[in-house]
Design an enzyme around this catalytic site. Structure first.
Site, PDB file in Angstrom:
ATOM      1  N   GLY A   1     -14.397  21.071  46.102  1.00  0.00           N
ATOM      2  CA  GLY A   1     -15.192  20.058  46.792  1.00  0.00           C
ATOM      3  C   GLY A   1     -14.459  19.574  48.030  1.00  0.00           C
TER       4      GLY A   1
ATOM      5  CD  GLN B   1     -11.403  15.532  50.747  1.00  0.00           C
ATOM      6  OE1 GLN B   1     -12.467  15.933  50.307  1.00  0.00           O
ATOM      7  NE2 GLN B   1     -10.241  15.870  50.226  1.00  0.00           N
TER       8      GLN B   1
ATOM      9  CB  CYS C   1      -7.813  14.989  45.960  1.00  0.00           C
ATOM     10  SG  CYS C   1      -8.658  14.464  47.460  1.00  0.00           S
ATOM     11  CG  LEU C   2      -8.995  20.497  48.947  1.00  0.00           C
ATOM     12  CD1 LEU C   2     -10.116  21.125  49.765  1.00  0.00           C
ATOM     13  CD2 LEU C   2      -7.947  21.539  48.578  1.00  0.00           C
TER      14      LEU C   2
ATOM     15  CG  HIS D   1     -12.982  13.793  43.652  1.00  0.00           C
ATOM     16  ND1 HIS D   1     -11.708  13.790  43.099  1.00  0.00           N
ATOM     17  CD2 HIS D   1     -12.805  14.013  44.980  1.00  0.00           C
ATOM     18  CE1 HIS D   1     -10.824  13.972  44.068  1.00  0.00           C
ATOM     19  NE2 HIS D   1     -11.450  14.118  45.218  1.00  0.00           N
ATOM     20  CD  GLU D   2     -15.454  16.219  46.793  1.00  0.00           C
ATOM     21  OE1 GLU D   2     -15.256  15.685  47.909  1.00  0.00           O
ATOM     22  OE2 GLU D   2     -14.552  16.807  46.168  1.00  0.00           O
TER      23      GLU D   2
ATOM     24  CG  HIS E   1     -13.426  11.969  49.126  1.00  0.00           C
ATOM     25  ND1 HIS E   1     -12.207  11.435  49.497  1.00  0.00           N
ATOM     26  CD2 HIS E   1     -13.142  13.051  48.355  1.00  0.00           C
ATOM     27  CE1 HIS E   1     -11.233  12.164  48.959  1.00  0.00           C
ATOM     28  NE2 HIS E   1     -11.770  13.151  48.251  1.00  0.00           N
TER      29      HIS E   1
HETATM   30 ZN   LIG Z   1     -10.828  14.563  47.102  1.00  0.00          ZN
END
Ligand SMILES: [Zn+2]
Length: 171
Positions: free
Chosen positions: A46, A51, A93-94, A135-136, A139
């Site tokens: 994701g 991000q 998480c990236l 999670h997304e 964000h």
């Molecule tokens: Zn993330």
């Protein structure tokens, strides 16, 4: 298509609420394609617009990691309209490279969002799919997974980030 630069915590864009998308034009389509490419390249499941330093309510996800076309989802102006149950599992998480810690989330979540043409759709997911949409969507609201951890795990994560920053492994 081009790769976008993923920003790491604590970049301020990760901590601010994203603006709703109003124009479903070619610019949006190109941006979403770039987000997919960036997510696959980074081996994530994701990726949300904040991000890549864009404060908009957009995310892409693919829990199959590119194996199953039907799992490829772009969500614009996402909202969570129903949740139930509970699951605890390791999450990454990236924007937090190298950090994997347990996070408790709902077991089931129903997402409502627009697709890249502006049409509303719903996605009813459990387990990894639910974890990912929660999670997304977070964000897009300026919430990162640190905020969802227990105090103990959050302190562990912060200590690890400090160590990585000292050794120059965290930008
Ligand atoms: Zn993330």
């Amino acid at each position: 298509m081009s790769l976008l630069k993923i920003v790491n915590y604590p970049a301020s864009v990760l901590l601010s609420v994203g603006k709703p998308v109003e124009r479903f034009d070619d610019k949006l389509k190109t941006f979403v394609s770039d987000m997919f490419e960036t997510m696959y390249e980074a081996k994530g499941v994701g990726l949300a617009a904040p991000q890549v330093a864009v404060a908009s309510r957009i995310f892409v996800m693919d829990c199959s990691g590119g194996e199953d076309e039907t799992q490829k989802i772009a969500a614009i102006n996402p909202e969570i309209i129903h949740t139930e149950g509970e699951q605890t599992g390791d999450e990454g998480c990236l924007s937090f490279p190298g950090i994997y810690l347990p996070v408790t989330r709902n077991l089931r979540a129903i997402l409502r969002a627009r697709d890249i043409d502006g049409n509303w759709f719903e996605l009813d997911g459990e387990e990894l799919t639910a974890r990912c949409v929660l999670h997304e969507t977070d964000h897009c609201d300026g919430i990162v997974f640190l905020d969802r951890m227990t105090v103990l795990k959050r302190e562990m994560a912060k200590r690890k980030i400090k160590q990585l920053q000292k050794t120059g492994k965290w930008e």
